[in-house]
Motif scaffolding. Structure first.
Motif, short mmCIF file in Angstrom:
data_model
loop_
_atom_site.label_atom_id
_atom_site.label_comp_id
_atom_site.label_asym_id
_atom_site.label_seq_id
_atom_site.Cartn_x
_atom_site.Cartn_y
_atom_site.Cartn_z
N VAL A 1 0.96 -1.16 -0.12
CA VAL A 1 0.07 -0.08 0.04
C VAL A 1 0.95 1.35 0.07
N PHE A 2 0.84 1.93 -1.06
CA PHE A 2 1.70 3.10 -1.06
C PHE A 2 0.61 4.32 -0.82
N HIS A 3 1.30 5.06 0.04
CA HIS A 3 0.45 6.38 0.49
C HIS A 3 0.59 7.60 -0.52
N ALA A 4 -0.34 8.57 -0.70
CA ALA A 4 -0.22 9.60 -1.24
C ALA A 4 -0.78 10.76 -0.59
N GLY A 5 -2.02 10.99 -0.68
CA GLY A 5 -2.51 12.11 0.21
C GLY A 5 -2.75 11.69 1.64
N THR A 6 -1.79 11.50 2.48
CA THR A 6 -2.26 11.00 3.95
C THR A 6 -1.44 11.73 4.84
N ALA A 7 -1.71 11.93 6.03
CA ALA A 7 -1.05 12.56 7.01
C ALA A 7 -1.23 11.90 8.50
N PHE A 8 -0.72 12.21 9.51
CA PHE A 8 -1.13 11.61 10.75
C PHE A 8 -2.09 12.47 11.57
N SER A 9 -2.71 11.77 12.38
CA SER A 9 -3.74 12.74 13.44
C SER A 9 -3.67 11.81 14.74
N GLN A 10 -3.48 12.53 15.96
CA GLN A 10 -3.55 12.05 17.32
C GLN A 10 -4.20 12.95 18.14
N ASP A 11 -5.25 12.17 18.84
CA ASP A 11 -6.20 13.22 19.79
C ASP A 11 -7.07 14.05 19.02
N GLY A 12 -7.39 13.75 17.76
CA GLY A 12 -8.07 14.63 16.96
C GLY A 12 -7.22 15.80 16.29
N THR A 13 -5.92 15.99 16.33
CA THR A 13 -5.26 17.00 16.25
C THR A 13 -4.28 16.41 14.99
N THR A 14 -4.25 17.09 14.01
CA THR A 14 -3.62 16.73 12.71
C THR A 14 -1.90 16.87 12.70
N ILE A 15 -1.21 15.92 12.50
CA ILE A 15 0.18 16.01 12.64
C ILE A 15 0.81 16.12 11.42
N ASP A 16 1.71 17.05 10.99
CA ASP A 16 2.11 17.10 9.68
C ASP A 16 3.13 15.99 9.58
N SER A 17 3.02 15.08 8.34
CA SER A 17 3.64 13.98 8.45
C SER A 17 5.35 14.04 8.24
N GLN A 18 5.56 15.45 7.61
CA GLN A 18 6.88 15.68 7.36
C GLN A 18 7.68 15.93 8.59
N LYS A 19 6.96 16.16 9.62
CA LYS A 19 7.77 16.68 10.74
C LYS A 19 7.83 15.27 11.59
N VAL A 20 7.44 14.26 11.12
CA VAL A 20 7.47 12.99 11.76
C VAL A 20 8.53 12.04 11.56
N SER A 21 9.62 11.58 12.20
CA SER A 21 10.73 10.60 11.78
C SER A 21 10.26 9.32 11.92
N HIS A 22 10.94 8.11 11.19
CA HIS A 22 10.53 7.04 11.50
C HIS A 22 10.90 6.42 12.78
N ASN A 23 9.72 6.13 13.40
CA ASN A 23 9.97 5.35 14.71
C ASN A 23 8.68 4.49 15.04
N ASN A 24 8.90 3.85 16.18
CA ASN A 24 7.55 2.95 16.74
C ASN A 24 6.49 3.73 16.85
N ASP A 25 6.58 5.19 17.45
CA ASP A 25 5.37 5.79 17.88
C ASP A 25 4.50 5.92 16.64
N ASN A 26 5.02 5.72 15.74
CA ASN A 26 4.10 6.43 14.43
C ASN A 26 3.16 5.39 14.26
N ASN A 27 3.35 4.22 14.53
CA ASN A 27 2.46 2.99 14.08
C ASN A 27 1.12 3.12 15.13
N ALA A 28 1.32 4.00 16.21
CA ALA A 28 -0.01 4.27 17.19
C ALA A 28 -0.69 5.31 16.67
N LYS A 29 -0.44 6.17 15.71
CA LYS A 29 -0.93 7.26 15.21
C LYS A 29 -1.95 6.92 14.46
#
Length: 454
Positions: free
Chosen positions: A372-400
């Motif tokens: 599954v290749f992503h295109a128009g996606t980002a992260f959200s946590q507790d209802g707040t959008t997180i810019d994907s480009q500000k997130v490094s690869h780490n295990n915490d991302n899998n919980a978002k």
């Protein structure tokens, strides 16, 4: 160990980053700005490029990042930075970057330039006229009749092409572009083309100024709805290889389309380097006509093509940058097919912030036959959008939570023994993914499947 910078945020860039990260000689792949998918890939990190030296030029942040992070190679995904000269700027700064110069990128940046270039170099294409006046454009349409094709001259994210089935539709498209400014500056001039009959194919090459490496052939599906109906989009799915490109057709495309581009650009003092995409119409006689040129890898063609690539993309680009591009690459003999999941309202609009459910677990070992290749996606946590480009690869991302962040959201891509099997495998995964307003075509690959079954 190499550090790579991939510029872009779409499915093409996720696929390029994934392919580069598979190389044992790569330490880190930075993706600017990337998306939620590239943020989750091993060895990949999304980044925000911001200049700290108050340089107002739009490419200064890229150059500064490369200089500060020991970047060995820049791969430019989307067309806009290529058209505005990112390759020229990187070369001037002594940075190795893969793509065409601004001069060569006019093949995509201006439909008028491309059509005049093809006419001058005897490259087969549809008859056309260019217009800036709506009344004159409508008069031409009335004389030519319908169906007819109306194109915005500049970049319009793959959506500035209207195939008008009637005179009325053609007049409406002209008004949208020239009078109502629907596509902004891209539509301040229109190119009106003869409607070509046949079957479409995407022919993508790597070029180092002299040498040409044809990539695996593919076929895109531009129309929004099944049966190739509805408005044009950036692409609703693709498969590779395209059976319509027989060896005879392949030879014609190389001789009549690709080689003339290489020769003419070199003669003009602007050798073509990077990816070149020829969108083709193949008529009943097997003769190719160029519908459009793109100066980069296609999206969504990149996803199934790179699923099949067994050569190292890093090695191929390195050889291309050195002027020693090989004439062949190694491919998985099995076909691949990708299905795009689009957000609510696409292509006229897009929905952001809708939670995506049913995404499969990340295949860190690259052993799965479905990706599954992503295109128009980002992260959200507790209802707040997180810019994907500000997130490094780490295990915490899998919980978002992953949310929608654009028109084309995902491309589910499968590798299988036949196009039909690949379609069914991709559909099975696609059906398990859901978000508000999600829609996709279930007939991607129908031309090739009909050939298989006959």
């Amino acid at each position: 160990m190499m550090n790579i910078l991939v510029i872009g945020s779409g499915g093409r860039e996720h696929a390029l980053a994934w392919q580069c990260a598979k190389d044992d000689n790569v330490q880190r792949v930075y993706v600017a700005p990337g998306n939620a998918g590239s943020a989750l890939e091993p060895k990949c990190q999304n980044v925000v490029l911001e200049s700290t030296n108050n340089d107002a030029s739009e490419h200064s942040a890229v150059i500064e990042f490369c200089q500060n992070n020991a970047i060995d190679m820049v791969i430019v995904g989307p067309e806009a930075p290529l058209v505005t000269g990112i390759i020229d700027a990187c070369r001037d700064a002594g940075i190795k970057a893969w793509g065409p110069t601004a001069y060569c990128a006019q093949l995509e940046g201006s439909k008028t330039f491309a059509k005049e270039f093809m006419a001058q170099n005897n490259i087969p294409t549809a008859a056309y006229q260019g217009f800036t006046d709506a009344t004159a454009a409508k008069t031409y349409v009335d004389e030519q009749g319908a169906p007819i094709v109306i194109k915005a001259d500049g970049l319009a994210a793959g959506k500035g092409v209207i195939v008008a089935e009637t005179i009325e539709q053609a007049h409406e498209a002209i008004d949208d572009m020239l009078a109502d400014n629907k596509f902004g500056d891209a539509g301040s001039r229109v190119v009106i083309e003869q409607f070509l009959q046949g079957e479409e194919a995407s022919f993508i090459c790597m070029i180092d100024g002299d040498n040409i490496l044809p990539m695996a052939t593919s076929q895109d599906h531009k129309r929004a709805y099944e049966g190739d109906t509805g408005p044009n989009t950036g692409g609703m799915g693709a498969y590779s290889p395209a059976p319509v490109v027989t060896q005879d057709v392949h030879n014609k495309v190389m001789a009549q389309v690709i080689q003339p581009v290489v020769d003419a650009m070199k003669a003009a003092g602007h050798p073509y380097t990077g990816f070149l995409y020829a969108g083709l119409m193949i008529d009943k006689s097997g003769d190719p006509y160029v519908i459009e040129f793109n100066c980069r890898f296609g999206d969504p063609e990149t996803q199934p093509i790179l699923m099949r690539l067994q050569s190292s993309m890093i090695d191929l680009i390195a050889q291309g940058l050195a002027g020693h591009l090989p004439h062949e690459a190694k491919w998985d003999t099995r076909p691949a097919l990708g299905i795009v999941l689009a957000s609510k309202g696409y292509p006229e609009s897009s929905s952001k912030g809708d939670v995506i459910a049913g995404l499969p677990e990340l295949d860190a070992d690259n052993t799965s036959l479905v990706k599954v290749f992503h295109a128009g996606t980002a992260f959200s946590q507790d209802g707040t959008t997180i810019d994907s480009q500000k997130v490094s690869h780490n295990n915490d991302n899998n919980a978002k939570e992953v949310i929608t962040n654009g028109g084309r959201v995902l491309c589910v891509t499968a590798l299988a023994d036949s196009i039909l099997d690949a379609q069914q495998a991709a559909l099975a995964v696609t059906a398990a993914i859901s978000f508000d307003g999600a829609h996709y075509r279930r007939d991607i690959g129908h031309h090739a499947i009909a050939r298989e079954q006959s």
